[in-house]
Design an enzyme around this catalytic site. Sequence first.
Site, mmCIF file in Angstrom:
data_model
loop_
_atom_site.group_PDB
_atom_site.id
_atom_site.type_symbol
_atom_site.label_atom_id
_atom_site.label_comp_id
_atom_site.label_asym_id
_atom_site.label_seq_id
_atom_site.Cartn_x
_atom_site.Cartn_y
_atom_site.Cartn_z
ATOM 1 N N ASP A 1 -10.635 1.829 -3.376
ATOM 2 C CA ASP A 1 -11.169 1.511 -2.052
ATOM 3 C C ASP A 1 -12.684 1.455 -2.066
ATOM 4 O O ASP A 1 -13.297 1.125 -1.057
ATOM 5 C CB ASP A 1 -10.730 2.568 -1.030
ATOM 6 C CG ASP A 1 -9.351 2.263 -0.478
ATOM 7 O OD1 ASP A 1 -8.841 1.166 -0.741
ATOM 8 O OD2 ASP A 1 -8.796 3.128 0.226
ATOM 9 N N ASP B 1 0.833 -1.201 0.000
ATOM 10 C CA ASP B 1 0.000 0.000 0.000
ATOM 11 C C ASP B 1 0.874 1.260 0.000
ATOM 12 O O ASP B 1 2.095 1.200 0.251
ATOM 13 C CB ASP B 1 -0.895 -0.043 1.251
ATOM 14 C CG ASP B 1 -2.220 0.679 1.067
ATOM 15 O OD1 ASP B 1 -2.318 1.519 0.165
ATOM 16 O OD2 ASP B 1 -3.145 0.411 1.862
HETATM 17 C C1 DGJ Z 1 -5.871 1.744 1.910
HETATM 18 C C2 DGJ Z 1 -6.199 0.543 1.090
HETATM 19 O O1 DGJ Z 1 -6.602 0.927 -0.186
HETATM 20 C C3 DGJ Z 1 -7.244 -0.288 1.815
HETATM 21 O O2 DGJ Z 1 -7.638 -1.378 1.027
HETATM 22 C C4 DGJ Z 1 -6.683 -0.735 3.130
HETATM 23 O O3 DGJ Z 1 -5.616 -1.608 2.902
HETATM 24 C C5 DGJ Z 1 -6.232 0.460 3.932
HETATM 25 N N1 DGJ Z 1 -5.359 1.322 3.181
HETATM 26 C C6 DGJ Z 1 -5.542 0.036 5.187
HETATM 27 O O4 DGJ Z 1 -5.028 1.091 5.878
#
Ligand code: DGJ
Length: 743
Positions: free
Chosen positions: A544, A480
């Site tokens: 997300d 991430d």
């Molecule tokens: C952002 C990501 O896009 C989510 O899927 C998740 O992993 C969160 N971060 C966790 O902090």
Amino acid sequence: MTIVHLRRARTSLVLDARGPGLPRVVHWGADLGPLRVEDLPALVDATVSPVVPSSFDAPTVLSLLPEASAGWSGRPGLAGHRRGRDWSTAFRLTDLDVHGEPAAPSPDGAAAGGHDLLGGAPLPAPGVNRGPFLSAGRVTVRAADPDAGLSLTVEITLDPAGVLTLRQRLRNDGDNGYEVRELTPVLPVPAVATELLDLTGRWCRERAPQRHPWPMGAWVREGRHGRTGHDATLLLVAGAPGFGFGHGEVWAVHTAWSGDHVTVAERRPTGEATLGGGELLAPGEVVLGPGEEYATPLLYAVWSADGLDGLSDALHTHLRARPSHPRTPRPVTLNVWEAVYFDHDLDRLRALADAAAEVGVERFVLDDGWFRGRRHDRAGLGDWWVDGEVWPDGLQPLIDHVRGRGMQFGLWVEPEMVNPDSDLFRAHPHWVLQTPGRLPPQWRHQQVLDLVDPDAYAYLRDRLDAVLSGHDGITYLKWDHNRDLTEAGHAGRPAVHAQTCAVYRLLDELRARHPGVEIESCSSGGARVDLEILGRTDRVWASDCNDALERLSIQRWTGLLLPPELIGTHIGPERSHTTHRVHDLGFRAVTALFGHHGIEWDITAIDATARAELTAWVALHKRLRPLLHGGRVVRVDHPDPAVQAHGVVAHDRSAAVYAVSRVATSAAQVPGVVRLPGLDPDRRYRVRPPAGVPEPAVLELVPPPWLASGAGVTLSGSVLASVGLQLPALHPEQALLLEAVAA
Ligand code: DGJ
């Protein structure tokens, strides 16, 4: 020197490299066939502009690197200087390597080799050819401007899928520093392209299309996020008026870079139009010492006669041919984020793993919250040790449990980030990208670790290595990256370029040490989706937002560049946590079917009926997976904006699967007919909804006859593509899945 004709997969590029200046692209587009020897100079002549009043006395040349010295007054290909000098160049061609067949004139005058190169025959061994006319797949151009103390290399490849790649390398031959401000490859596009389409976006709404006439001037899409960006345009497309998914001539470029970058379409009153892209460099960021070289990101360029689907087809074929492309069945994934967030508890996660295995999940991914101090998003980033308070026996008991249920285990990391509330920051506050005297504004309570600093880099590499080596069975990382790089400096100098290179190096090193580990590129959802990061990762997290309605559009446009198997698509909870919309399982499942499929939902809390339905959807995905992850993606140009239809057709056209979604109410009560593209016009197909999964909700008293019996309908591919099928009166936010199987 020569005129080069690159030919591959219905695409031609003709390069006038006779010198003395830099070569000019005479044609990029439709395959011109095996051109006759005498036709090549005639073709070049046919494309030279006249000299008109109030202009230069000779025709200007738009070369591979547009230069003022050749009469170019648009955006320069190269901007740079040596303490205010050598700010303009006049490169002279010095060498040309053509990798392909020399086109010795054949008895009838046609250039030999052309036919061989069509259809994707492997490239002949590299060699230097200096014949008068050439038909080839790869060419390297070398040029120099001794007065400016610079030399330039341009590498152009046309691959068997018809995808062009361009890279320029600039070397400083002088004996003092030369600052590169911009180096941007461009390609000419003919006047028939009068409309532009590109993508923008934001968190939870990535890759939203925007389209408009192509005006005079430059349409400049800049990304200054230090990452690819939620708003990055995956492709910048120029096309003939009215082009669509299945029709119209289109040209497109993709700038493959995960740092600051620019993608540009420029139309000049002088008649030229170009597409290009490169890196955005900050003042002082790249100063070449004597003998040093700067290389641009790869610029991908694709042409299609058949609209956007043709572009995707070429790009997907190109990506699938890469040796690194994932070839094992893409495991159905359960990611725990939207199930538990930071609330990590071994028993709860074991129960979730049991439920996951029961519905058919093949990979279980533990998301954010497992490492020291990470009880919320305000602390812990940088401290890559398992949190002993939450995980007293470490992660291995969960890993063993997951593997014991027959699933792979994956782990979330956000390597490039650090929370000021972390042991790492307390020990090394200077290991943060910054401007002297101040830290960048915080974003999600975090800063960016300075990977240009060799000690910070080594710390991070060794920590990640230790996490992977210290556990038995971590085979996947969700990598991430949850903030922009802002005022990102190292030792007082701008550092986005160096940081981007360091991240690539880090990924390369870790992959070399752990070849069995797959990596997902995630960045606050889909803010790091580009072909350079995808050279080092195995899929992207598109967004997300797991709201199926939003996802339909996000996935459709992400799929312009990427094939479905590289795009993570999960079934989220009934109520989406980012939009609060509520969707039933059928709509969520049909939408998530067309990608690297997964679940992101607390399925321990669902009842037996929902669990059985979910199991059926997962089983259906697995049955259709070879088709979904290997076939040709098609999207329907439907006249009703409330209807979105897309599908995947097997390459031998023996089968296809389509999803037709109603995204809103329409002016008409019944959404009309949907045409099913891509099938063999001469074969007959039985089309019907797949058995075993519930059908969507409709508002009708009597269904269309072909849907009434469940047996479907058998019609030719030509009828299905030209007439289509009458849709049921789908409620909004419902989707109908259809399978077509050759009879
Ligand atoms: C952002 C990501 O896009 C989510 O899927 C998740 O992993 C969160 N971060 C966790 O902090």
